[in-house]
Scaffold this active site. Structure first.
Site, PDB file in Angstrom:
ATOM      1  N   ASN A  32      52.162  37.437  41.788  1.00 44.48           N
ATOM      2  CA  ASN A  32      51.461  36.920  40.881  1.00 44.48           C
ATOM      3  C   ASN A  32      52.388  35.488  40.183  1.00 44.48           C
ATOM      4  O   ASN A  32      53.422  35.491  40.380  1.00 44.48           O
ATOM      5  CB  ASN A  32      51.472  37.704  39.668  1.00 44.48           C
ATOM      6  CG  ASN A  32      52.625  38.505  38.909  1.00 44.48           C
ATOM      7  OD1 ASN A  32      53.479  38.367  39.820  1.00 44.48           O
ATOM      8  ND2 ASN A  32      52.795  38.499  37.760  1.00 44.48           N
ATOM      9  N   GLU A  77      47.265  39.891  44.503  1.00 46.37           N
ATOM     10  CA  GLU A  77      46.340  40.132  45.470  1.00 46.37           C
ATOM     11  C   GLU A  77      45.309  38.884  46.054  1.00 46.37           C
ATOM     12  O   GLU A  77      45.061  38.841  47.098  1.00 46.37           O
ATOM     13  CB  GLU A  77      45.174  41.180  44.779  1.00 46.37           C
ATOM     14  CG  GLU A  77      45.715  42.661  44.295  1.00 46.37           C
ATOM     15  CD  GLU A  77      46.173  42.599  42.754  1.00 46.37           C
ATOM     16  OE1 GLU A  77      46.903  41.468  42.343  1.00 46.37           O
ATOM     17  OE2 GLU A  77      46.310  43.353  42.230  1.00 46.37           O
ATOM     18  N   CYS A  80      43.379  44.201  39.206  1.00 46.97           N
ATOM     19  CA  CYS A  80      42.429  44.115  37.725  1.00 46.97           C
ATOM     20  C   CYS A  80      41.142  43.897  38.100  1.00 46.97           C
ATOM     21  O   CYS A  80      40.806  43.880  39.578  1.00 46.97           O
ATOM     22  CB  CYS A  80      42.941  42.696  37.222  1.00 46.97           C
ATOM     23  SG  CYS A  80      42.508  41.077  38.050  1.00 46.97           S
TER      24      CYS A  80
HETATM   25 ZN   LIG Z   1      44.088  40.680  39.404  1.00 47.64          ZN
END
Ligand SMILES: [Zn+2]
Length: 138
Positions: A46, A59, A96
């Site tokens: 991230n 991801e 998410c």
């Molecule tokens: Zn995500």
């Protein structure tokens, strides 16, 4: 279908990738490692931003790298996601909603593995994470 030892490899690589995360705001470091149908592995972490919506998830960073390398032929076989608090504690974090949509775009039956609340590695199909995903009509 990814063999168990490949999932272990992806989990280890996701853990390594999380160490490179740029997460000064949330303090949540996330790494992802995916296996493509061409038997290649790609990782991502991230990357946050002071303007929060500009930040991106691990991801989708890994997916972007895979597409950059393999082009539109990229297909997702498996992905591991590993998340850590600032003190290094492993956290139970699943992809998410936006990332779930991104995962099924490239593999609706991909193995997705992440830690559950007991600290064990859960494994589910990407399609099961987002059963009512958006599909472009027509
Ligand atoms: Zn995500």
């Amino acid at each position: 279908m990814a063999e168990p030892h490949r999932l272990d490899e992806l989990r280890a690589l996701a853990t390594q990738a999380a160490r490179r995360a740029y997460a000064p705001y949330s303090k949540l470091s996330v790494g992802a490692a995916l296996l493509s149908a061409q038997d290649a592995v790609y990782v991502g972490c991230n990357v946050e931003n002071a303007a929060f919506p500009v930040g991106g998830c691990a991801e989708r960073a890994a997916i972007a790298t895979a597409v950059q390398s393999e082009g539109a032929a990229f297909r997702l076989v498996a992905i591991a996601v590993a998340a850590f608090a600032a003190d290094g504690t492993a956290l139970p974090v699943s992809p998410c909603g936006a990332c779930r949509q991104a995962l099924v775009e490239f593999g609706a039956n991909a193995a997705v593995t992440f830690r559950n609340v007991d600290g064990d590695w859960a494994q589910v199909d990407s399609g099961a994470l987002l059963p009512w995903r958006f599909v472009m009509p027509g």
